[in-house]
Design a protein around this motif. Sequence first.
Motif, mmCIF file in Angstrom:
data_model
loop_
_atom_site.group_PDB
_atom_site.id
_atom_site.type_symbol
_atom_site.label_atom_id
_atom_site.label_comp_id
_atom_site.label_asym_id
_atom_site.label_seq_id
_atom_site.Cartn_x
_atom_site.Cartn_y
_atom_site.Cartn_z
ATOM 1 N N GLY A 151 0.810 -1.201 0.000
ATOM 2 C CA GLY A 151 0.000 0.000 0.000
ATOM 3 C C GLY A 151 0.845 1.253 0.000
ATOM 4 N N PHE A 152 0.190 2.404 -0.095
ATOM 5 C CA PHE A 152 0.904 3.685 -0.196
ATOM 6 C C PHE A 152 0.439 4.671 0.864
ATOM 7 C CE2 PHE A 152 -2.556 3.236 -3.247
ATOM 8 C CZ PHE A 152 -3.426 4.239 -2.838
ATOM 9 N N LEU A 153 -0.365 4.192 1.828
ATOM 10 C CA LEU A 153 -0.908 5.060 2.866
ATOM 11 C C LEU A 153 -0.131 4.910 4.169
ATOM 12 C CD1 LEU A 153 -4.732 4.397 2.353
ATOM 13 C CD2 LEU A 153 -3.394 6.305 1.450
ATOM 14 N N GLU A 158 -4.691 5.256 6.769
ATOM 15 C CA GLU A 158 -5.459 4.009 6.763
ATOM 16 C C GLU A 158 -6.600 4.091 7.776
ATOM 17 O OE1 GLU A 158 -5.658 1.461 5.001
ATOM 18 O OE2 GLU A 158 -3.757 1.028 4.012
ATOM 19 N N THR A 159 -6.321 4.663 8.930
ATOM 20 C CA THR A 159 -7.355 4.813 9.963
ATOM 21 C C THR A 159 -8.473 5.720 9.483
ATOM 22 O OG1 THR A 159 -5.728 4.502 11.731
ATOM 23 C CG2 THR A 159 -7.806 5.578 12.327
ATOM 24 N N ASN A 163 -12.468 4.774 8.871
ATOM 25 C CA ASN A 163 -13.547 5.568 9.477
ATOM 26 C C ASN A 163 -14.366 6.305 8.424
ATOM 27 O OD1 ASN A 163 -12.764 4.807 12.073
ATOM 28 N ND2 ASN A 163 -11.347 6.554 12.292
ATOM 29 N N LYS A 164 -14.155 5.929 7.155
ATOM 30 C CA LYS A 164 -14.888 6.503 6.026
ATOM 31 C C LYS A 164 -14.649 8.001 5.857
ATOM 32 C CE LYS A 164 -18.474 2.958 6.146
ATOM 33 N NZ LYS A 164 -19.915 2.669 6.188
ATOM 34 N N TYR A 193 -9.834 1.772 -3.846
ATOM 35 C CA TYR A 193 -9.564 3.169 -3.559
ATOM 36 C C TYR A 193 -10.241 3.974 -4.655
ATOM 37 C CZ TYR A 193 -6.004 1.687 -0.219
ATOM 38 O OH TYR A 193 -5.354 1.129 0.852
ATOM 39 N N VAL A 194 -10.635 5.198 -4.310
ATOM 40 C CA VAL A 194 -11.362 6.026 -5.262
ATOM 41 C C VAL A 194 -10.796 7.441 -5.254
ATOM 42 C CG1 VAL A 194 -13.621 6.904 -5.965
ATOM 43 C CG2 VAL A 194 -13.460 4.709 -4.783
#
Length: 233
Positions: A151-153, A158-159, A163-164, A193-194
């Motif tokens: 991943g790249f986060l 990520e948290t 939590n949207k 991912y968007v």
Amino acid sequence: MAKLTETEYLKQQKGKLHIAKFLAAINYHDDDLQTTIKIMRKKLLEIQQRESSAVINKPQTVRKIIFKFGGSKTVLHKHDNIEEDSRNASRSETLMCKRQNKSEEGVMDFIKSVGGSEAEFVIEKRLTVSDVTPNQGRLLIPVLQLKNKKGFLTADEETMMENKEDVSVWVFDPDRRKSTLNLAKWRMSKECYVLKTNWNHVVKTNGFKEEMVIRVLSFRVDHQLCFLLDRVA
């Protein structure tokens, strides 16, 4: 008639043995010279026809091999397709590698020019109709298709995703124009991912269409998450 020396005699006998083996290989059983010539011509033409049928519609490098029998000649064409194709493939691969290396060098030079670091290859994607439709307004990046599986986060990002919450990101298009978009994570039939909010502007500005292929890279400017878009095809 001059008498043959022992060396000449042995050489003559060896030559006759080679001829006999050759005639046996082509199933020749007639002692007439003209018949021999006809049979050998026929065999050579059969070889030529087989090679010609095997290389139909392929670019060819042709060599002529000339066999002479009884004062006349038969021409057999020898095709070097395999060797030539191999050389062409090697040249194409070399040029492709040079173009790719040059492109990658340009990307890294740009990232460094804006103070970027931690560059990662995210995805190479063929744009779908939903990626470029205005009423959708987002680019889907399926998690399972990420090139960098780690991943790249950051952990904090990520948290936020869990939590949207959206993450504000900078997006540099193929002409290196910067836009501010939001990155979110959606759970559809598959996790994605968007890139959204102003994505339609990126699509319109760059003329993105369905079936175009883009490459997406991530990097950081200080702590700011950035994405770089490049057209591939």
